[in-house]
Design a protein around this motif. Structure first.
Motif, PDB file in Angstrom:
ATOM      1  N   ARG A  41       1.463  -2.053   2.234  1.00 51.18           N
ATOM      2  CA  ARG A  41       1.810  -1.015   2.964  1.00 51.18           C
ATOM      3  C   ARG A  41       2.842  -0.737   1.091  1.00 51.18           C
ATOM      4  N   CYS A  42       2.449   1.167   1.125  1.00 47.74           N
ATOM      5  CA  CYS A  42       3.117   1.608  -0.054  1.00 47.74           C
ATOM      6  C   CYS A  42       4.273   1.844  -0.456  1.00 47.74           C
ATOM      7  N   LEU A  43       4.720   1.092  -1.426  1.00 46.97           N
ATOM      8  CA  LEU A  43       5.901   0.830  -1.665  1.00 46.97           C
ATOM      9  C   LEU A  43       7.093   1.818  -1.691  1.00 46.97           C
ATOM     10  N   GLN A  44       6.478   2.977  -1.996  1.00 49.55           N
ATOM     11  CA  GLN A  44       6.692   4.888  -2.230  1.00 49.55           C
ATOM     12  C   GLN A  44       7.706   4.985   0.081  1.00 49.55           C
ATOM     13  N   CYS A  45       6.168   5.191   0.591  1.00 45.40           N
ATOM     14  CA  CYS A  45       6.274   5.986   1.619  1.00 45.40           C
ATOM     15  C   CYS A  45       5.658   4.953   2.742  1.00 45.40           C
ATOM     16  N   LYS A  46       5.287   3.942   2.707  1.00 43.86           N
ATOM     17  CA  LYS A  46       5.364   2.711   3.449  1.00 43.86           C
ATOM     18  C   LYS A  46       4.084   3.036   4.573  1.00 43.86           C
TER      19      LYS A  46
ATOM     20  N   LYS B  35      -4.513   3.340  -5.096  1.00 44.72           N
ATOM     21  CA  LYS B  35      -3.446   4.700  -5.291  1.00 44.72           C
ATOM     22  C   LYS B  35      -3.077   4.768  -3.653  1.00 44.72           C
ATOM     23  N   CYS B  36      -2.512   5.522  -2.802  1.00 45.76           N
ATOM     24  CA  CYS B  36      -1.472   5.711  -1.597  1.00 45.76           C
ATOM     25  C   CYS B  36      -1.909   6.884  -1.021  1.00 45.76           C
ATOM     26  N   LYS B  37      -3.258   6.850  -0.162  1.00 42.24           N
ATOM     27  CA  LYS B  37      -3.400   8.262   0.833  1.00 42.24           C
ATOM     28  C   LYS B  37      -2.721   9.430   0.821  1.00 42.24           C
ATOM     29  N   GLN B  38      -1.235   9.423   0.588  1.00 42.68           N
ATOM     30  CA  GLN B  38      -0.328   9.611   1.573  1.00 42.68           C
ATOM     31  C   GLN B  38       0.810  10.131   0.629  1.00 42.68           C
ATOM     32  N   CYS B  39       1.093   9.935  -0.185  1.00 41.91           N
ATOM     33  CA  CYS B  39       2.166   9.996  -1.312  1.00 41.91           C
ATOM     34  C   CYS B  39       1.168  10.139  -2.531  1.00 41.91           C
ATOM     35  N   GLY B  40      -0.012   9.093  -2.738  1.00 42.17           N
ATOM     36  CA  GLY B  40      -0.522   9.430  -4.573  1.00 42.17           C
ATOM     37  C   GLY B  40       0.103   7.581  -5.320  1.00 42.17           C
TER      38      GLY B  40
HETATM   39 ZN   LIG Z   1       2.670   6.705   0.130  1.00 38.34          ZN
END
Ligand SMILES: [Zn+2]
Length: 117
Positions: free
Chosen positions: A24-29, A10-15
């Motif tokens: 890297r997160c596919l949504q917010c990198k 789970k991305c710590k930035q965007c969830g």
């Molecule tokens: Zn993210």
């Protein structure tokens, strides 16, 4: 019963949840993730029947589905029903971790989904 050996990230930035892992997160990198284990039952999102199986499968056909656990983790698994069983997107399934095929004489474990009857 064996534990389901799936870990989502789970991305710590965007969830956003990722499974399998991405650098890297596919949504917010974003690059930082928390590990999340799947929880609860699975809602069937999509499924397909496969009749031409590669070497290593001893069954005649396979039903593969993508499901979403109650905490949002999505994963692909085998659906353990016979050909005649009607399946519907949105059905609730019970997840388990079971031998799904044999490779070099050994069981390979994977996600199995069984409809609640
Ligand atoms: Zn993210």
């Amino acid at each position: 019963m064996k534990k389901i050996a799936i870990t989502a990230y789970k991305c710590k930035q965007c969830g956003k949840l990722h499974y399998p892992f991405h650098d890297r997160c596919l949504q917010c990198k974003g690059r930082e993730f928390d590990k999340v284990e799947p929880q609860g039952n699975v809602k069937l999102l999509t499924f397909t029947r496969i009749y031409n199986l590669p070497w290593g499968f001893d069954q005649r056909y396979l039903i593969i589905g993508v499901g979403e656990f109650e905490n949002g983790v999505r994963a692909m698994g085998q659906i353990g029903v016979d050909e005649a069983t009607p399946l519907q997107v949105g059905m609730t399934m019970i997840p388990s971790w079971e031998p799904v095929r044999v490779q070099n004489g050994e069981n390979v474990f994977g996600l199995k989904l069984t409809p609640i009857t």
